[in-house]
Design an enzyme around this catalytic site. Structure first.
Site, PDB file in Angstrom:
ATOM      1  N   GLU A 135     -30.586  19.702  -9.515  1.00 49.85           N
ATOM      2  CA  GLU A 135     -30.871  18.409  -9.058  1.00 49.85           C
ATOM      3  C   GLU A 135     -30.606  17.269 -10.409  1.00 49.85           C
ATOM      4  OE1 GLU A 135     -34.861  18.308  -8.067  1.00 49.85           O
ATOM      5  OE2 GLU A 135     -34.530  20.081  -6.428  1.00 49.85           O
ATOM      6  N   LYS A 137     -31.923  15.171 -13.333  1.00 51.09           N
ATOM      7  CA  LYS A 137     -33.214  14.656 -13.699  1.00 51.09           C
ATOM      8  C   LYS A 137     -33.332  13.354 -14.004  1.00 51.09           C
ATOM      9  CE  LYS A 137     -36.650  16.177 -17.426  1.00 51.09           C
ATOM     10  NZ  LYS A 137     -36.879  14.741 -17.834  1.00 51.09           N
ATOM     11  N   ASP A 139     -34.491   9.771 -15.014  1.00 52.44           N
ATOM     12  CA  ASP A 139     -35.369   9.111 -16.095  1.00 52.44           C
ATOM     13  C   ASP A 139     -36.225   8.177 -15.695  1.00 52.44           C
ATOM     14  OD1 ASP A 139     -36.131   9.070 -18.475  1.00 52.44           O
ATOM     15  OD2 ASP A 139     -34.539   8.330 -19.400  1.00 52.44           O
ATOM     16  N   TYR A 246     -38.897  15.186  -5.183  1.00 55.68           N
ATOM     17  CA  TYR A 246     -38.319  16.478  -5.514  1.00 55.68           C
ATOM     18  C   TYR A 246     -39.050  17.520  -5.706  1.00 55.68           C
ATOM     19  CZ  TYR A 246     -39.733  14.392 -10.127  1.00 55.68           C
ATOM     20  OH  TYR A 246     -40.557  14.145 -11.023  1.00 55.68           O
ATOM     21  N   LYS A 334     -30.523  19.358 -20.877  1.00 56.80           N
ATOM     22  CA  LYS A 334     -30.529  17.854 -21.101  1.00 56.80           C
ATOM     23  C   LYS A 334     -28.968  17.686 -21.375  1.00 56.80           C
ATOM     24  CE  LYS A 334     -34.682  16.514 -21.590  1.00 56.80           C
ATOM     25  NZ  LYS A 334     -35.347  15.796 -22.716  1.00 56.80           N
ATOM     26  N   CYS A 427     -26.434 -25.884 -31.473  1.00 54.00           N
ATOM     27  CA  CYS A 427     -25.609 -25.093 -30.582  1.00 54.00           C
ATOM     28  C   CYS A 427     -24.278 -24.930 -31.534  1.00 54.00           C
ATOM     29  CB  CYS A 427     -25.394 -25.895 -29.600  1.00 54.00           C
ATOM     30  SG  CYS A 427     -23.884 -25.056 -28.377  1.00 54.00           S
ATOM     31  N   CYS A 430     -21.449 -26.945 -29.055  1.00 56.75           N
ATOM     32  CA  CYS A 430     -21.319 -28.492 -29.264  1.00 56.75           C
ATOM     33  C   CYS A 430     -22.044 -29.232 -30.132  1.00 56.75           C
ATOM     34  CB  CYS A 430     -21.986 -28.747 -27.639  1.00 56.75           C
ATOM     35  SG  CYS A 430     -23.580 -28.672 -27.584  1.00 56.75           S
ATOM     36  N   CYS A 445     -29.560 -24.928 -26.355  1.00 58.20           N
ATOM     37  CA  CYS A 445     -28.854 -26.093 -26.629  1.00 58.20           C
ATOM     38  C   CYS A 445     -29.366 -27.148 -25.635  1.00 58.20           C
ATOM     39  CB  CYS A 445     -27.231 -25.591 -26.426  1.00 58.20           C
ATOM     40  SG  CYS A 445     -26.407 -27.007 -26.134  1.00 58.20           S
ATOM     41  N   CYS A 451     -22.084 -29.752 -23.028  1.00 56.24           N
ATOM     42  CA  CYS A 451     -21.777 -28.454 -23.754  1.00 56.24           C
ATOM     43  C   CYS A 451     -20.860 -27.819 -23.046  1.00 56.24           C
ATOM     44  CB  CYS A 451     -23.073 -27.820 -24.125  1.00 56.24           C
ATOM     45  SG  CYS A 451     -22.591 -26.097 -25.034  1.00 56.24           S
TER      46      CYS A 451
HETATM   47  S1  IVH Z   1     -39.433  19.256 -11.001  1.00 57.77           S
HETATM   48  C1  IVH Z   1     -42.920  21.559 -12.031  1.00 57.77           C
HETATM   49  N1  IVH Z   1     -37.352  17.754 -10.714  1.00 57.77           N
HETATM   50  O1  IVH Z   1     -39.065  15.571 -15.384  1.00 57.77           O
HETATM   51  C2  IVH Z   1     -41.693  20.889 -12.321  1.00 57.77           C
HETATM   52  N2  IVH Z   1     -38.775  17.038 -12.142  1.00 57.77           N
HETATM   53  O2  IVH Z   1     -39.986  16.887 -18.158  1.00 57.77           O
HETATM   54  C3  IVH Z   1     -42.023  19.586 -11.635  1.00 57.77           C
HETATM   55  N3  IVH Z   1     -38.063  14.952 -13.511  1.00 57.77           N
HETATM   56  O3  IVH Z   1     -42.440  15.148 -15.041  1.00 57.77           O
HETATM   57  C4  IVH Z   1     -40.934  18.473 -12.174  1.00 57.77           C
HETATM   58  N4  IVH Z   1     -36.332  14.764 -12.459  1.00 57.77           N
HETATM   59  O4  IVH Z   1     -41.268  13.513 -14.069  1.00 57.77           O
HETATM   60  C5  IVH Z   1     -38.323  17.852 -11.323  1.00 57.77           C
HETATM   61  N5  IVH Z   1     -35.415  16.552  -9.934  1.00 57.77           N
HETATM   62  C6  IVH Z   1     -36.381  16.693 -10.721  1.00 57.77           C
HETATM   63  C7  IVH Z   1     -37.127  15.742 -11.661  1.00 57.77           C
HETATM   64  C8  IVH Z   1     -37.965  15.883 -12.576  1.00 57.77           C
HETATM   65  C9  IVH Z   1     -36.967  14.156 -13.201  1.00 57.77           C
HETATM   66  C10 IVH Z   1     -38.945  14.582 -14.468  1.00 57.77           C
HETATM   67  C11 IVH Z   1     -40.421  14.827 -13.935  1.00 57.77           C
HETATM   68  C12 IVH Z   1     -41.218  15.739 -14.883  1.00 57.77           C
HETATM   69  C13 IVH Z   1     -40.414  15.713 -16.109  1.00 57.77           C
HETATM   70  C14 IVH Z   1     -40.484  17.136 -16.613  1.00 57.77           C
END
Ligand code: IVH
Length: 699
Positions: A135, A137, A139, A246, A334, A427, A430, A445, A451
């Site tokens: 999945e 990750k 942010d 998730y 990452k 400005c 103008c 301005c 302008c």
């Molecule tokens: S699973 C025990 N799935 O990443 C594992 N986490 O660094 C529970 N996060 O605290 C997390 N996308 O805030 C999981 N698809 C995903 C995620 C995800 C983002 C974040 C989450 C977690 C942090 C861990």
């Protein structure tokens, strides 16, 4: 110290190997303090000072030192904690099941090692591929949602992993989060996932914040966190927050044998599960999906910083368990950071539609995440001062939201020969004075429509997608036609339809292109009133406010006449305007000022000679609430405030923000405060959410 590549890692190992106990202990103490500080900045203040990659570097250095000197692990070691302690202000809740963090993999080798580790632990046959859920990750910030008998009863942030903040009312304003689960579910269900803000919404929020002189957020994650942690949940409601589910927390009975099946249950209950999630058979297939997600990254409307691999079988997850703060069965692979360093060559000032002077950094071109960057935003005057940014400095930049890059900080160690930047007080286009009213972050301005920069930006806004949206008439052509003095005001755009010869004579144009443009312009002569109001480009009047005004006044003429009466703030017209829910004094002042300016009035009248605004659809007149003025207060359980409001308006009611003698009905949700009391004092009819729903649903 960082260890992104294996070469760096080798150097790091060599450094550590040469250390004495005393040196290592000193390093660990400094690291614990540094990491705690950055954790607080990131999780507690939503205002990080260093990049995620740098933070990961500190954490890795700490782990490597602890691995080499296990007897020196400090009781307050960062490896023993997750995130920051909850911020004061919200009440705290202990998680029934702790919210863990994830270990990191930075390359394919790390990912294969993770796979090998698990297979060894589970004593799997070499030939058997292990299935992973893969999945993105996200942010954002993680949240635990507790449902009992299918109803959302508590939402708690991660906090330090053991306890977080209770933010239920705020979370209930997020449309993606169901208040009630669909279908069958165990008595207790805890769903975890990520609250985040889309990139486009982040940019729009920052633009609005900067315009209002309010805090701009460094990235979508901070914007999401800042929006969620509001004391007033109507502010949270006004921010475009989204949610992907998730993971599971506490469950009174199991609901699936695999994570993939669990994700299916989440969808069935009404959650949004990230569409890029797949089940991969074996680590190679998982890595292939890492590539797919990485390729899609720049085009996604939300930030992701990696890919999460989770062992799919729940029985395996159980057996694998956790080590300190992370599960052994999952890892985050990452992406490389989208940050870079380069030199600031100069600062240009751009003048926007509302006259705002915005500083733009001209940079020595540098690649960031595969894209060449040579400009970056500096937000406003204060940002340059706060970050002590000078011309000639080496700066750290980031592609925030992957769209407009921003300057994060100066690399002070590399400063030499830099020149302070003096923000202009006229400005640059103008030369009118540029004034910064007290308490505002933005210098503007004062040239108004005289302008050229403001005029042309106003025209670009006028034809933009959410405004007149004229096919084939984009920013570039508007700029050219403006430079050629063909269009000076919005009405001139419609006069183009009588200038086919002129259009055909333009370089690269022919009869077909001229006809196409003329047809596209004519197609917009009849247009929804709210688009017209939005297109005028009045400060603080976005699409949503334009819709409110269109619905409230019905015609441009009515709006203009109300605006002229409302110049007197003791008038009924002013009261009526500021009585519209979501229209406060500041918005009203901008509206009234704009609509009473002689030049603007003339431009609007000229425009009305060319177009026919379409009044908003008539609302139901026979509903039990038509013509009534309604106020919502407290937290609603069945629908969000925005939904309730839209529903009431579609039934012909007016929704107001405050209770007065004119209020007919007050709908009180949970935790209703002063408005409910005021309604009682005034003898206004009060309905519970239940009664309200019965009334409008005829139940
Ligand atoms: S699973 C025990 N799935 O990443 C594992 N986490 O660094 C529970 N996060 O605290 C997390 N996308 O805030 C999981 N698809 C995903 C995620 C995800 C983002 C974040 C989450 C977690 C942090 C861990």
């Amino acid at each position: 110290m960082s260890a992104n590549s294996s070469e760096d890692a080798a150097k790091l190992d060599a450094t550590i190997a040469a250390m004495t106990d005393l040196e290592a202990a000193a390093e660990l103490a400094v690291l614990a303090e540094k990491i705690a500080h950055h954790n607080q900045r990131y999780h507690g203040d939503d205002d990080p000072e260093i990049s995620d990659a740098e933070f990961d570097g500190l954490m890795r250095y700490n782990s490597a030192l602890e691995a080499a000197f296990p007897h020196l692990v400090l009781p307050n070691s960062p490896s023993q904690k997750v995130g920051a302690a909850p911020k004061a202000g919200f009440s705290k809740r202990r998680h029934a099941v702790p919210m863990l963090s994830l270990g990191n993999a930075f390359n394919d080798v790390d990912a294969h090692e993770f796979d090998a580790r698990i297979r060894r632990f589970l004593k799997l046959d070499d030939a058997a591929e292990l299935a992973y859920s893969v999945e993105p990750k996200i942010d954002g910030l993680s949240i635990n949602l507790r449902y009992e008998a299918g109803a959302l009863i508590e939402a708690v942030t991660r906090g330090d992993g053991a306890e977080g903040e209770l933010v239920t009312a705020n979370v209930k304003t997020i449309a993606d989060i169901p208040h009630q689960l669909h279908g069958d579910c165990p008595e207790v269900v805890e769903v975890r996932g990520e609250i985040f803000m889309g990139k486009a919404d982040f940019l729009a929020l920052n633009a609005a914040q900067s315009e209002m002189g309010a805090k701009v957020f460094a990235n979508p994650r901070n914007a999401a966190a800042g929006s969620l942690r509001q004391k007033d949940h109507s502010i949270t409601a006004s921010r475009a927050l989204k949610f992907f589910a998730y993971a599971a927390g506490d469950m009174s009975s199991p609901v699936a044998d695999t994570h993939s099946d669990f994700l299916k249950r989440l969808s069935a209950w009404g959650f949004v599960v990230n569409p890029l999630s797949i089940t991969a058979n074996g680590m190679n297939a998982a890595l292939a999906q890492h590539q797919v997600i990485g390729d899609a990254r720049a085009d996604l409307d939300y930030d992701i910083d990696g890919v999460v691999y989770k062992v799919d079988r729940h029985d395996y997850q159980q057996r694998l368990g956790q080590v300190s703060r992370s599960p052994r069965w999952a890892i985050a692979h990452k992406f490389p950071a989208e940050k870079a360093e380069t030199r600031l060559l100069d600062i240009d000032i751009q003048v926007g539609r509302t006259g705002a002077l915005t500083p733009v950094a001209r940079l020595e071109p540098v690649t960031v995440g595969g894209v060449v960057v040579s400009n970056a935003t500096l937000h406003n005057e204060d940002y340059i001062v706060e970050k002590d940014i000078q011309i000639g400095d080496v700066v750290r930049i980031q592609r925030a939201g992957d769209v407009i890059p921003q300057v994060l900080a100066v690399v002070m160690e590399k400063r030499d020969n830099s020149q302070p930047f003096i923000f202009p007080d006229t400005c640059p286009i103008c030369h009118s004075p540029a004034i910064r009213p007290e308490g505002e972050a933005v210098r503007r301005c004062t040239g108004g429509m005289t302008c050229p920069a403001q005029a042309v930006e106003g025209l670009k806004h006028f034809v933009s997608r959410d405004a007149f949206d004229i096919d084939g008439l984009g920013s570039t052509l508007v700029q050219e036609l403006f430079d050629d003095e063909v269009i000076k005001s919005p009405a001139d755009i419609f006069k183009l339809t009588a200038q086919k010869e002129m259009l055909m004579a333009r370089e690269g144009w022919g009869e077909v292109s001229a006809d196409n443009l003329i047809n596209a312009i004519n197609a917009r002569r009849a247009i929804d009133l709210d688009r017209v109001i939005f297109a005028l480009g009045i400060r603080q009047i976005g699409q949503a406010t334009a819709k409110l005004l269109a619905r409230h006044y019905g015609t441009i003429e009515a709006l203009l006449s109300a605006a002229s009466d409302a110049m007197d703030q003791d008038s009924k017209a002013w009261q009526d305007l500021t009585g519209i829910d979501q229209i406060g004094d500041s918005v009203a002042i901008d509206l009234v000022t704009f609509l009473n300016d002689d030049n603007n009035r003339q431009a609007i009248h000229d425009l009305l000679d060319e177009i026919t605004p379409i009044a908003p659809e008539a609302v139901a007149e026979d509903s039990p609430v038509s013509g009534k003025t309604i106020v919502f207060t407290g937290t609603l359980m069945q629908m969000s405030r925005a939904e309730a409001k839209a529903r009431a308006e579609s039934l012909g009611a007016k929704v107001a923000g405050s209770v007065s003698g004119k209020t007919d009905l007050v709908i009180v949700g949970a935790d209703a405060g002063s408005k409910a009391r005021k309604a009682q004092e005034l003898g206004v009819t009060i309905l519970t959410e239940e009664e309200w729903l019965n009334l409008i649903n005829g139940g």
